[in-house]
Design a protein around this motif. Sequence first.
Motif, PDB file in Angstrom:
ATOM      1  N   LEU A 214      12.939  55.555 111.752  1.00  0.00           N
ATOM      2  CA  LEU A 214      11.599  55.209 111.271  1.00  0.00           C
ATOM      3  C   LEU A 214      10.568  55.713 112.280  1.00  0.00           C
ATOM      4  CD1 LEU A 214      12.190  51.522 110.074  1.00  0.00           C
ATOM      5  CD2 LEU A 214      11.995  53.578 108.661  1.00  0.00           C
ATOM      6  N   VAL A 215       9.675  56.596 111.818  1.00  0.00           N
ATOM      7  CA  VAL A 215       8.693  57.225 112.710  1.00  0.00           C
ATOM      8  C   VAL A 215       7.395  57.476 111.952  1.00  0.00           C
ATOM      9  CG1 VAL A 215      10.480  58.368 114.103  1.00  0.00           C
ATOM     10  CG2 VAL A 215       9.487  59.569 112.136  1.00  0.00           C
ATOM     11  N   ASN A 216       6.405  58.054 112.642  1.00  0.00           N
ATOM     12  CA  ASN A 216       5.210  58.594 112.000  1.00  0.00           C
ATOM     13  C   ASN A 216       5.454  60.057 111.624  1.00  0.00           C
ATOM     14  OD1 ASN A 216       3.873  56.157 112.485  1.00  0.00           O
ATOM     15  ND2 ASN A 216       3.051  56.873 114.440  1.00  0.00           N
ATOM     16  N   HIS A 217       4.849  60.499 110.567  1.00  0.00           N
ATOM     17  CA  HIS A 217       5.172  61.804 109.972  1.00  0.00           C
ATOM     18  C   HIS A 217       5.012  62.986 110.921  1.00  0.00           C
ATOM     19  CE1 HIS A 217       0.789  62.414 109.587  1.00  0.00           C
ATOM     20  NE2 HIS A 217       1.095  63.695 109.494  1.00  0.00           N
ATOM     21  N   TYR A 218       3.979  62.955 111.781  1.00  0.00           N
ATOM     22  CA  TYR A 218       3.602  64.171 112.496  1.00  0.00           C
ATOM     23  C   TYR A 218       4.544  64.541 113.627  1.00  0.00           C
ATOM     24  CZ  TYR A 218       1.143  60.931 115.736  1.00  0.00           C
ATOM     25  OH  TYR A 218       0.817  59.921 116.610  1.00  0.00           O
ATOM     26  N   TYR A 219       5.347  63.595 114.094  1.00  0.00           N
ATOM     27  CA  TYR A 219       6.273  63.912 115.186  1.00  0.00           C
ATOM     28  C   TYR A 219       7.284  64.969 114.771  1.00  0.00           C
ATOM     29  CZ  TYR A 219       4.374  60.066 117.890  1.00  0.00           C
ATOM     30  OH  TYR A 219       3.525  59.242 118.583  1.00  0.00           O
ATOM     31  N   ASN A 220       7.791  64.858 113.564  1.00  0.00           N
ATOM     32  CA  ASN A 220       8.768  65.845 113.116  1.00  0.00           C
ATOM     33  C   ASN A 220       8.131  67.221 112.940  1.00  0.00           C
ATOM     34  OD1 ASN A 220      11.487  66.543 112.161  1.00  0.00           O
ATOM     35  ND2 ASN A 220      10.449  66.894 110.214  1.00  0.00           N
TER      36      ASN A 220
END
Length: 333
Positions: A214-220
């Motif tokens: 579970l993360v924020n979109h922009y890291y990937n």
Amino acid sequence: MRYRIIMTLVVMALLAAACGGDAESVTVYSGRTENLIQPILDQFTEETGIEVEVRYGGSADLALLIDEEGDRTPADVFISQSPGAIGFLAGNGHLQTIDSSSLDLVDAQFRNAEGLWVGMSGRVRVIVYNKDLVDPATLPSSVFDLTQDQFKGRVGIAPANGSFQDFVTAMREVHGDDATANWLAGMAANDAQAYSNNSSIVQAVGRGEIPMGLVNHYYNFRLTAEEPSLASENFYLPSGDIGSLVIVTGIGVLDASNNADAANQLIEWMLGESAQIFFSQETLEYPLAAGVAASDRLPVLETIGLTTYDFDQLGGGLERTKELIDASGLEAP
């Protein structure tokens, strides 16, 4: 004698000119890291002549520091990675109303109802997954499904991360403390893997160390731009699911500031074209000021099942959220 008098007058005139020419300045406490915010602060100084002095730290830590400093704080502006931290300051009377010309640039759902802070950029909560290890058809239809047996030991989370805590606080407000505590306990019982931050989760997923997180979109998007070989992809949960929450980066003027004019100039500039394009193209977030488009590398915000929320509710709930996370057995590494 006459020469000395003349020289004294010349020196005094030079000193007066120097004092009169001192650059206006503004002091910022920033919960955003230096690499994400300093370039546009430098550009603001270049364009306006207003110097910016920055103190960097965690959003929650800086908010607590401002609360402790009170009227003695040197900060004029607070930039928060987390709406919870800036909401805390708003709720405790530490922010003043922002100029309406700036507030009107951003949709009402992304700013404080009383005009005490405004969103600069947004990111979406997602499940990042390893496309070599996970069939997208097997991904959950709700974040609540992650407590099921098929996801045991397969999900990475960052319990101490501000965005995760904002997400949990929003879950509490929407679904209640009992349901949230049950989900947290279920994640702990299901052997969710704890990481220090979003970047660590994406890197672990990309390497195949863990199937999803579970993360924020922009890291990937950022990490795959640097390392195209990473096998990680974003999965957006359906609209209305708290797991697809849109979280904003907020900015506000401290109530104790004596430089409100310069502070409001900075906020207006942050919502202007140059800064909003920086958020869109460089940090790969969603710009929130009207008229600036997101990067064409990002899915259109309205088409990915986003879930918005009354961010003013986050500020007063962080302490209880941390208590629930601690009681669940989820621990930061």
